[in-house]
Design an enzyme around this catalytic site. Structure first.
Site, short mmCIF file in Angstrom:
data_model
loop_
_atom_site.label_atom_id
_atom_site.label_comp_id
_atom_site.label_asym_id
_atom_site.label_seq_id
_atom_site.Cartn_x
_atom_site.Cartn_y
_atom_site.Cartn_z
N GLN A 163 0.83 -1.21 0.00
CA GLN A 163 0.00 0.00 0.00
C GLN A 163 0.87 1.26 0.00
OE1 GLN A 163 -3.25 -1.27 3.17
NE2 GLN A 163 -1.28 -2.03 3.80
N HIS A 192 -12.66 3.07 17.14
CA HIS A 192 -11.96 2.01 17.88
C HIS A 192 -12.80 1.52 19.07
CE1 HIS A 192 -8.17 3.57 15.82
NE2 HIS A 192 -8.48 2.41 15.27
N ASP A 233 -1.59 -12.61 5.78
CA ASP A 233 -2.93 -12.37 5.24
C ASP A 233 -3.99 -12.92 6.18
OD1 ASP A 233 -4.86 -13.93 2.62
OD2 ASP A 233 -5.17 -12.01 3.62
N ASP A 280 -10.80 -5.26 11.32
CA ASP A 280 -10.51 -3.82 11.15
C ASP A 280 -9.72 -3.64 9.86
OD1 ASP A 280 -8.32 -1.40 12.75
OD2 ASP A 280 -10.06 -1.13 11.43
N SER A 281 -10.43 -3.74 8.76
CA SER A 281 -9.76 -3.65 7.45
C SER A 281 -10.06 -2.30 6.81
CB SER A 281 -10.29 -4.75 6.53
OG SER A 281 -11.59 -4.39 6.07
N ASP A 297 -11.23 -0.18 3.30
CA ASP A 297 -12.32 -0.48 2.37
C ASP A 297 -11.89 -1.61 1.43
OD1 ASP A 297 -13.12 3.06 2.17
OD2 ASP A 297 -13.83 1.48 3.52
N PRO A 320 -5.10 -5.39 -1.02
CA PRO A 320 -4.98 -6.64 -0.26
C PRO A 320 -6.20 -6.94 0.60
CG PRO A 320 -3.62 -4.93 0.73
CD PRO A 320 -4.12 -4.38 -0.58
N1 SAM Z 1 -10.02 1.73 10.52
C1 SAM Z 1 -9.53 1.74 9.22
C2 SAM Z 1 -10.67 1.80 8.25
O1 SAM Z 1 -11.79 1.53 8.66
O2 SAM Z 1 -10.48 2.16 7.10
C3 SAM Z 1 -8.65 0.53 9.00
C4 SAM Z 1 -7.43 0.67 9.72
S1 SAM Z 1 -6.22 -0.56 9.67
C5 SAM Z 1 -4.87 0.45 9.39
C6 SAM Z 1 -6.36 -1.49 8.21
C7 SAM Z 1 -5.29 -2.56 8.11
O3 SAM Z 1 -5.75 -3.68 7.34
C8 SAM Z 1 -4.00 -2.08 7.43
O4 SAM Z 1 -2.95 -2.07 8.39
C9 SAM Z 1 -3.75 -3.12 6.32
O5 SAM Z 1 -2.39 -3.47 6.19
C10 SAM Z 1 -4.58 -4.30 6.82
N2 SAM Z 1 -4.95 -5.27 5.79
C11 SAM Z 1 -5.36 -5.04 4.51
N3 SAM Z 1 -5.59 -6.23 3.88
C12 SAM Z 1 -5.32 -7.22 4.78
C13 SAM Z 1 -5.36 -8.64 4.73
N4 SAM Z 1 -5.73 -9.29 3.62
N5 SAM Z 1 -5.03 -9.33 5.85
C14 SAM Z 1 -4.66 -8.68 7.00
N6 SAM Z 1 -4.59 -7.33 7.10
C15 SAM Z 1 -4.92 -6.61 6.01
#
Ligand code: SAM
Length: 278
Positions: free
Chosen positions: A31, A62, A137, A158-159, A161, A165
């Site tokens: 990213q 949170h 992942d 907590d992903s 959008d 990934p």
């Molecule tokens: N609160 C934020 C939102 O609602 O947009 C999300 C915050 S958090 C930083 C999102 C995290 O999801 C990122 O650190 C990203 O690296 C992680 N992420 C994205 N795809 C992922 C996957 N397939 N498996 C695990 N983590 C993932």
């Protein structure tokens, strides 16, 4: 430091603009990661040009993603799985519960975690001995034997959008595997966007989760930088209701009287989700 305008696209015709000072920028391989400072929202983390968290309003998201599912469980929660959450905000809120004995956090991007530890406001949470931190992942993790044998009381997704990934974290098989990782009375929750801008995301999340869970509900919280009234999808593995708290907890946003109130939704959300307006 010179200031610049950062624009986040909220819809094809809508942008939110922030006059910021850049602190850090890098491509992590997964990213585009930016850390910036803003006069009103304070320090902000941005991934792929989407604001993830800010010092000013992080507590809303949170707390609602953490305390509500934990207090909805019919007993004190002990084991939690966080998918994503690399900034550390969800982790920090989980660790505020004395009953919590272990938190496993699985984020795909080690650089987000390292930069967050260095530059954001949840540093201490990463030092807690209850934390098991896995860089990988999340979809692959919940599909694995280790996670399904470990069993958790609460799973918090907590992903970002559904881009890059994170796409796999919005697909139906992911929720089926989450159900296999939960104890029989376990609960899962995920963010489902801001319906004024992202109604299809909410509709799809409810439909996909309903394929694997007997009881699915939606609640809300207002997150200014995400565009306002945000939807959260929550589900229980044994079909138990989740709209009543099992004890007392007060945060800066969440409190136990607000728990039930958060399940009273704007009328158009019932049309979007097909859930009954009771
Ligand atoms: N609160 C934020 C939102 O609602 O947009 C999300 C915050 S958090 C930083 C999102 C995290 O999801 C990122 O650190 C990203 O690296 C992680 N992420 C994205 N795809 C992922 C996957 N397939 N498996 C695990 N983590 C993932």
């Amino acid at each position: 430091m010179e200031k610049k305008w950062f624009y986040e696209k909220m819809s094809p015709e809508t942008v939110y603009g922030y006059h910021v000072t850049s602190v850090h920028e890098e491509n992590t391989g997964f990213q585009e990661l930016q850390i910036v400072d803003h006069g009103h929202f304070g320090r902000m983390m941005i991934l792929d040009n989407v604001v993830q968290t800010t010092e000013k309003d992080e507590f809303v998201y949170h707390e609602m993603m953490t305390h509500l599912p934990i207090m909805a469980l019919a007993r004190p929660a002990e084991s939690i799985l966080i998918i994503g959450g690399g900034d550390g905000g969800i982790l920090q809120e989980c660790l505020r519960h004395d009953s919590v004995k272990r938190v496993t956090m699985v984020d795909i991007d080690g650089r987000v975690i390292e930069v967050s530890k260095e530059m954001l406001f949840f540093k201490d949470a990463f030092k807690d001995p209850r934390l098991e931190l896995i860089v990988g992942d999340g979809a692959a993790y919940v599909a694995g034997e280790e996670a399904q044998n470990k069993k958790f009381d609460v799973v918090i997704v907590d992903s970002p959008d559904p881009v890059g990934p994170a796409m796999v974290l919005f697909e139906a098989p992911f929720y089926k595997n989450i159900s296999k990782c939960l104890n029989e009375d376990g609960i899962m929750v995920r963010q489902a966007g801001v319906p004024v801008f992202q109604a299809p995301e909410l509709k799809e999340a409810v439909e996909h989760v309903q394929l694997s869970f007997p009881h699915v509900a939606v609640y809300r919280g207002v997150v200014p930088v995400y565009g306002g009234d945000m939807a959260f999808v929550i589900a229980s593995k044994n079909g138990a209701p989740v709209d009543q708290p099992n004890g007392q907890f007060t945060g800066k946003y969440y409190h136990t009287r607000f728990h039930s109130a958060a399940f009273v939704l704007p009328a158009f959300w019932y049309d979007v989700t097909g859930l009954p307006m009771e």
